[in-house]
Design an enzyme around this catalytic site. Structure first.
Site, PDB file in Angstrom:
ATOM      1  N   CYS A 115       0.871  -1.181   0.000  1.00 25.49           N
ATOM      2  CA  CYS A 115       0.000   0.000   0.000  1.00 25.49           C
ATOM      3  C   CYS A 115       0.903   1.225   0.000  1.00 25.49           C
ATOM      4  O   CYS A 115       1.952   1.204  -0.638  1.00 25.49           O
ATOM      5  CB  CYS A 115      -0.956  -0.031   1.192  1.00 25.49           C
ATOM      6  SG  CYS A 115      -0.147  -0.078   2.796  1.00 25.49           S
ATOM      7  N   ALA A 116       0.547   2.255   0.730  1.00 28.60           N
ATOM      8  CA  ALA A 116       1.390   3.450   0.790  1.00 28.60           C
ATOM      9  C   ALA A 116       2.433   3.332   1.888  1.00 28.60           C
ATOM     10  O   ALA A 116       3.581   3.723   1.703  1.00 28.60           O
ATOM     11  CB  ALA A 116       0.537   4.698   0.996  1.00 28.60           C
TER      12      ALA A 116
END
Length: 106
Positions: free
Chosen positions: A69-70
């Protein structure tokens, strides 16, 4: 402290993500669609975390899964969801930037 955080988030320190990808691992980006559109890894699929429980049947159980993800927070949650649903080889690679570096350096 780092090993404790790795255990909590399911980060595999010794996982060779580049090798796993070459061997056919599934790359799943659990960020939102707008985040995915801005930047994504070639060959990755976007399954946002909030949609993951509804799309479990779209993910193969016989191949390793690399989640990202981030920052690693959502992918840690995604890992727990997949493992609780019978997926065995599931890796939390953390954030997309780190995974970009790993893939590009090999």
């Amino acid at each position: 402290m780092l090993s404790f955080l790795r255990k909590i988030f399911g980060l595999k320190q010794n996982a060779d993500y580049a090798k796993l990808i070459r061997q056919g691992a599934q790359l799943i980006d659990v960020r939102t669609p707008p985040q995915y559109e801005m930047d994504h890894l070639p060959g990755s699929r976007n399954i946002p975390l909030n949609k993951l429980p509804l799309q479990l049947s779209d993910i193969r159980k016989d191949k390793p899964i690399i989640l990202f993800c981030a920052s690693g927070m959502r992918s840690a949650q995604a890992r727990r969801i997949l493992i609780s649903n019978g997926f065995k080889e599931v890796y939390n690679a953390g954030g997309i930037r780190e995974l970009h570096k790993v893939i590009n350096s090999s």
